[in-house]
Design an enzyme around this catalytic site. Structure first.
Site, short mmCIF file in Angstrom:
data_model
loop_
_atom_site.label_atom_id
_atom_site.label_comp_id
_atom_site.label_asym_id
_atom_site.label_seq_id
_atom_site.Cartn_x
_atom_site.Cartn_y
_atom_site.Cartn_z
CB CYS A 1 -72.54 -28.41 -49.97
SG CYS A 1 -71.36 -27.75 -51.15
CD GLU B 1 -68.92 -32.95 -55.29
OE1 GLU B 1 -68.31 -31.89 -55.55
OE2 GLU B 1 -69.50 -33.14 -54.21
CG HIS C 1 -70.21 -27.91 -56.57
ND1 HIS C 1 -70.54 -26.78 -55.86
CD2 HIS C 1 -70.28 -28.93 -55.69
CE1 HIS C 1 -70.81 -27.11 -54.60
NE2 HIS C 1 -70.67 -28.42 -54.47
ZN ZN Z 1 -71.09 -29.35 -52.70
#
Ligand code: ZN
Length: 184
Positions: free
Chosen positions: A111, A156, A159
């Protein structure tokens, strides 16, 4: 001539990376549309070795709003898999279905907001269907994704809920460690 538009990447030592993001207010303003396009371009640029050296940036395939300091539900992806290009800037995405089969990346995940690599298998759904408004094509899209692309989008999407990949390593609380999960 290289012309990379740099974005200020935020790291996981900030609370923002661990918070659930808010829906993006619609309609989108031009500034936000441009920002999301810039995020896709940033990922594209980050995959060039010369750019990585020149700008001290890491290669990435996805970037979510909290990673650039914004507490809203949108993310960008840019990568190739099986000769297909995945280039999207998704706003208010929703995962509408998931497979029962699970998979994980044998090499582990990484990441842009996590400085050191954390080992461990991150169990993900093998297939997902995700919908959202895509800024690049300027329309609502419904994407059916399998294997690697499904993993990138789940990373994603996480997140936006303040979840980092290491939160899911061998964690029984979130998705559950699945002995039947296959490595890819
Ligand atoms: Zn990430």
């Amino acid at each position: 001539m290289i012309d990379v538009k740099l974005l200020n990447i935020h790291y996981d030592d900030e609370g923002l990376l661990h918070q659930k993001c808010k829906e993006v207010p619609l309609p989108l303003d031009e500034e936000k549309k441009q920002l999301i396009k810039d995020m896709v371009q940033y990922l594209k640029d980050s995959q060039d070795e010369e750019n990585q050296r020149e700008y001290s940036i890491r290669s990435g395939v996805g970037l979510a709003a909290p990673q650039i300091g914004i507490n809203e539900r949108f993310f960008a992806v840019y990568f190739h898999d099986n000769e297909k290009e995945y280039s999207y800037g998704l706003v208010n995405p929703k995962i509408v279905s998931t497979s029962s089969k699970k998979i994980y990346l044998d090499s582990g995940e990484g990441c842009l907001s996590v400085k050191k690599d954390i080992e461990g298998h991150v169990i993900r759904y093998k297939r997902i269907t995700i919908k959202g408004y895509d800024v690049l094509s300027e329309k609502e899209v419904l994407l059916r994704l399998t294997d690697y692309p499904a993993i990138v989008f789940q990373h994603e999407y996480d997140h936006l809920d303040g979840i980092l990949y290491y939160d899911r390593i061998n964690s029984e609380n979130l998705l559950g460690f699945d002995e039947n999960a296959e490595a890819i």
